[in-house]
Design a protein around this motif. Structure first.
Motif, PDB file in Angstrom:
ATOM      1  N   GLU A  15       0.834  -1.211   0.000  1.00  0.00           N
ATOM      2  CA  GLU A  15       0.000   0.000   0.000  1.00  0.00           C
ATOM      3  C   GLU A  15       0.865   1.258   0.000  1.00  0.00           C
ATOM      4  OE1 GLU A  15      -2.786  -0.086   3.229  1.00  0.00           O
ATOM      5  OE2 GLU A  15      -3.665  -1.973   2.558  1.00  0.00           O
ATOM      6  N   LYS A  16       1.915   1.257   0.827  1.00  0.00           N
ATOM      7  CA  LYS A  16       2.809   2.419   0.874  1.00  0.00           C
ATOM      8  C   LYS A  16       3.514   2.603  -0.468  1.00  0.00           C
ATOM      9  CE  LYS A  16       3.821   2.229   5.805  1.00  0.00           C
ATOM     10  NZ  LYS A  16       4.872   1.990   6.819  1.00  0.00           N
ATOM     11  N   ALA A  17       3.997   1.499  -1.045  1.00  0.00           N
ATOM     12  CA  ALA A  17       4.706   1.574  -2.330  1.00  0.00           C
ATOM     13  C   ALA A  17       3.782   2.037  -3.448  1.00  0.00           C
ATOM     14  CB  ALA A  17       5.322   0.224  -2.671  1.00  0.00           C
ATOM     15  N   ALA A  18       2.530   1.629  -3.385  1.00  0.00           N
ATOM     16  CA  ALA A  18       1.579   2.027  -4.428  1.00  0.00           C
ATOM     17  C   ALA A  18       1.280   3.528  -4.355  1.00  0.00           C
ATOM     18  CB  ALA A  18       0.297   1.220  -4.299  1.00  0.00           C
ATOM     19  N   LYS A  19       1.256   4.095  -3.152  1.00  0.00           N
ATOM     20  CA  LYS A  19       0.958   5.519  -2.977  1.00  0.00           C
ATOM     21  C   LYS A  19       2.185   6.398  -3.212  1.00  0.00           C
ATOM     22  CE  LYS A  19      -0.541   5.636   1.191  1.00  0.00           C
ATOM     23  NZ  LYS A  19      -1.071   5.981   2.494  1.00  0.00           N
ATOM     24  N   ALA A  20       3.376   5.842  -3.001  1.00  0.00           N
ATOM     25  CA  ALA A  20       4.602   6.642  -3.000  1.00  0.00           C
ATOM     26  C   ALA A  20       5.029   7.037  -4.406  1.00  0.00           C
ATOM     27  CB  ALA A  20       5.728   5.865  -2.328  1.00  0.00           C
ATOM     28  N   SER A  21       5.514   8.284  -4.534  1.00  0.00           N
ATOM     29  CA  SER A  21       6.077   8.723  -5.804  1.00  0.00           C
ATOM     30  C   SER A  21       7.553   8.364  -5.890  1.00  0.00           C
ATOM     31  CB  SER A  21       5.897  10.221  -5.985  1.00  0.00           C
ATOM     32  OG  SER A  21       6.580  10.926  -4.972  1.00  0.00           O
ATOM     33  N   ALA A  41      13.121  10.191  13.020  1.00  0.00           N
ATOM     34  CA  ALA A  41      12.496  11.466  13.388  1.00  0.00           C
ATOM     35  C   ALA A  41      12.588  12.470  12.237  1.00  0.00           C
ATOM     36  CB  ALA A  41      13.154  12.036  14.639  1.00  0.00           C
ATOM     37  N   LYS A  42      13.751  12.524  11.589  1.00  0.00           N
ATOM     38  CA  LYS A  42      13.914  13.440  10.451  1.00  0.00           C
ATOM     39  C   LYS A  42      12.999  13.036   9.295  1.00  0.00           C
ATOM     40  CE  LYS A  42      18.554  14.911  11.519  1.00  0.00           C
ATOM     41  NZ  LYS A  42      19.962  14.925  11.150  1.00  0.00           N
ATOM     42  N   CYS A  43      12.879  11.741   9.082  1.00  0.00           N
ATOM     43  CA  CYS A  43      11.980  11.260   8.024  1.00  0.00           C
ATOM     44  C   CYS A  43      10.535  11.609   8.360  1.00  0.00           C
ATOM     45  CB  CYS A  43      12.131   9.749   7.850  1.00  0.00           C
ATOM     46  SG  CYS A  43      13.649   9.264   7.032  1.00  0.00           S
ATOM     47  N   PHE A  44      10.160  11.427   9.619  1.00  0.00           N
ATOM     48  CA  PHE A  44       8.788  11.739  10.028  1.00  0.00           C
ATOM     49  C   PHE A  44       8.492  13.221   9.819  1.00  0.00           C
ATOM     50  CE2 PHE A  44       5.649  12.963  13.239  1.00  0.00           C
ATOM     51  CZ  PHE A  44       4.619  12.114  12.899  1.00  0.00           C
ATOM     52  N   GLU A  45       9.442  14.096  10.181  1.00  0.00           N
ATOM     53  CA  GLU A  45       9.254  15.545   9.994  1.00  0.00           C
ATOM     54  C   GLU A  45       9.052  15.902   8.525  1.00  0.00           C
ATOM     55  OE1 GLU A  45      12.604  17.516  11.681  1.00  0.00           O
ATOM     56  OE2 GLU A  45      12.157  16.801  13.709  1.00  0.00           O
ATOM     57  N   ALA A  46       9.720  15.169   7.642  1.00  0.00           N
ATOM     58  CA  ALA A  46       9.634  15.451   6.199  1.00  0.00           C
ATOM     59  C   ALA A  46       8.464  14.737   5.526  1.00  0.00           C
ATOM     60  CB  ALA A  46      10.942  15.057   5.521  1.00  0.00           C
ATOM     61  N   GLY A  47       7.693  13.972   6.293  1.00  0.00           N
ATOM     62  CA  GLY A  47       6.561  13.248   5.704  1.00  0.00           C
ATOM     63  C   GLY A  47       6.973  12.001   4.946  1.00  0.00           C
ATOM     64  N   VAL A  48       8.058  11.406   5.385  1.00  0.00           N
ATOM     65  CA  VAL A  48       8.614  10.224   4.731  1.00  0.00           C
ATOM     66  C   VAL A  48       8.432   9.018   5.654  1.00  0.00           C
ATOM     67  CG1 VAL A  48      10.763   9.174   3.936  1.00  0.00           C
ATOM     68  CG2 VAL A  48      10.303  11.572   3.455  1.00  0.00           C
ATOM     69  N   ASP A  49       8.006   7.904   5.080  1.00  0.00           N
ATOM     70  CA  ASP A  49       7.935   6.644   5.830  1.00  0.00           C
ATOM     71  C   ASP A  49       9.254   5.920   5.672  1.00  0.00           C
ATOM     72  OD1 ASP A  49       5.400   6.750   6.909  1.00  0.00           O
ATOM     73  OD2 ASP A  49       4.460   5.889   5.137  1.00  0.00           O
ATOM     74  N   PHE A  50       9.867   5.572   6.777  1.00  0.00           N
ATOM     75  CA  PHE A  50      11.149   4.858   6.760  1.00  0.00           C
ATOM     76  C   PHE A  50      10.945   3.553   7.496  1.00  0.00           C
ATOM     77  CE2 PHE A  50      15.340   3.799   8.407  1.00  0.00           C
ATOM     78  CZ  PHE A  50      16.135   3.986   7.300  1.00  0.00           C
ATOM     79  N   GLN A  51      11.272   2.444   6.839  1.00  0.00           N
ATOM     80  CA  GLN A  51      10.974   1.153   7.439  1.00  0.00           C
ATOM     81  C   GLN A  51      12.073   0.145   7.114  1.00  0.00           C
ATOM     82  OE1 GLN A  51       7.047  -0.147   6.531  1.00  0.00           O
ATOM     83  NE2 GLN A  51       7.268  -2.105   7.595  1.00  0.00           N
ATOM     84  N   ALA A  61       6.349  -7.220  -1.754  1.00  0.00           N
ATOM     85  CA  ALA A  61       5.511  -6.027  -1.607  1.00  0.00           C
ATOM     86  C   ALA A  61       5.679  -5.060  -2.769  1.00  0.00           C
ATOM     87  CB  ALA A  61       5.831  -5.328  -0.290  1.00  0.00           C
ATOM     88  N   LEU A  62       6.881  -4.981  -3.314  1.00  0.00           N
ATOM     89  CA  LEU A  62       7.149  -4.009  -4.382  1.00  0.00           C
ATOM     90  C   LEU A  62       6.661  -4.480  -5.749  1.00  0.00           C
ATOM     91  CD1 LEU A  62      10.716  -2.825  -3.337  1.00  0.00           C
ATOM     92  CD2 LEU A  62       8.578  -1.569  -3.102  1.00  0.00           C
ATOM     93  N   ASN A  63       6.379  -5.773  -5.870  1.00  0.00           N
ATOM     94  CA  ASN A  63       5.846  -6.277  -7.146  1.00  0.00           C
ATOM     95  C   ASN A  63       4.545  -5.562  -7.487  1.00  0.00           C
ATOM     96  OD1 ASN A  63       7.810  -8.080  -7.817  1.00  0.00           O
ATOM     97  ND2 ASN A  63       6.807  -9.817  -6.836  1.00  0.00           N
ATOM     98  N   ASP A  64       4.318  -5.354  -8.747  1.00  0.00           N
ATOM     99  CA  ASP A  64       3.100  -4.708  -9.250  1.00  0.00           C
ATOM    100  C   ASP A  64       2.960  -3.268  -8.775  1.00  0.00           C
ATOM    101  OD1 ASP A  64       2.462  -7.118 -10.461  1.00  0.00           O
ATOM    102  OD2 ASP A  64       1.299  -7.788  -8.714  1.00  0.00           O
ATOM    103  N   THR A  65       4.060  -2.611  -8.452  1.00  0.00           N
ATOM    104  CA  THR A  65       4.033  -1.183  -8.148  1.00  0.00           C
ATOM    105  C   THR A  65       5.036  -0.492  -9.080  1.00  0.00           C
ATOM    106  OG1 THR A  65       5.791  -1.244  -6.494  1.00  0.00           O
ATOM    107  CG2 THR A  65       3.538  -1.634  -5.704  1.00  0.00           C
TER     108      THR A  65
END
Length: 173
Positions: A15-21, A41-51, A61-65
């Motif tokens: 879901e995250k990969a499908a939404k992400a540019s 914390a820096k990623c969260f401030e910038a609106g980035v999901d880091f996992q 998960a990245l297949n079909d995206t």
């Protein structure tokens, strides 16, 4: 981790990969918990999901995206960052952290389906961010009416100076 938990992680990542540019993969091997917390914390401030994720789960998960090309390059310890609205923000956060950390490395990424190597991510981080570009465009758009108003104000002012000069000449005569 049982099969159901893995399926849930794959679904969330998909879901995250499908939404992400943009998606960027980095190597976090050797980082301390404090460094990882700072990066998150820096990623969260910038609106980035880091996992941090297992490579096998990430590939599924990245297949079909748009970011499916990243799956074949996943090796060793990988963390994936997803950026949604401003791709430059993600690249800047990771590039800035890459400069300060001795062990963190940006590896590669994908911008709207196009594969980016480390140099591509660093070049992207040097570009102005979306708010900077919007303010530049807005400033340019405002310049035209501002200059137009200024031009007419100067015409009226010079006409008034001419009238005052004519009046002064008539009064002197």
């Amino acid at each position: 981790m049982n099969r159901q938990e893995k399926a849930q992680i794959i679904e969330q990542l998909h879901e995250k990969a499908a939404k992400a540019s943009i998606a960027a993969v980095s190597d976090f091997k050797g980082m301390t918990v404090e460094e990882m917390t700072q990066l998150r914390a820096k990623c969260f401030e910038a609106g980035v999901d880091f996992q941090v994720v297992k490579n096998t789960l990430a590939r599924l998960a990245l297949n079909d995206t748009d970011h499916g090309s990243l799956g074949e390059h996943l090796k060793d310890n990988c963390a994936i960052a997803f950026g949604y609205e401003d791709p430059v923000a993600l690249a800047k956060v990771l590039a800035d952290f890459d400069k300060t950390s001795k062990v963190f490395n940006m590896k590669f990424g994908s911008l709207e389906g196009k594969y980016l190597d480390t140099d591509g991510l660093k070049e992207l981080s040097k570009m102005p961010s979306k708010p900077e570009l919007l303010s530049s465009v807005l400033g340019t758009m405002q310049a035209v009416p501002r200059n137009f108003v200024s031009l007419f104000a100067n015409l009226q002012r010079k006409f008034l100076y001419a009238l005052v000069a004519i009046k002064d000449q008539k009064d002197a005569a």
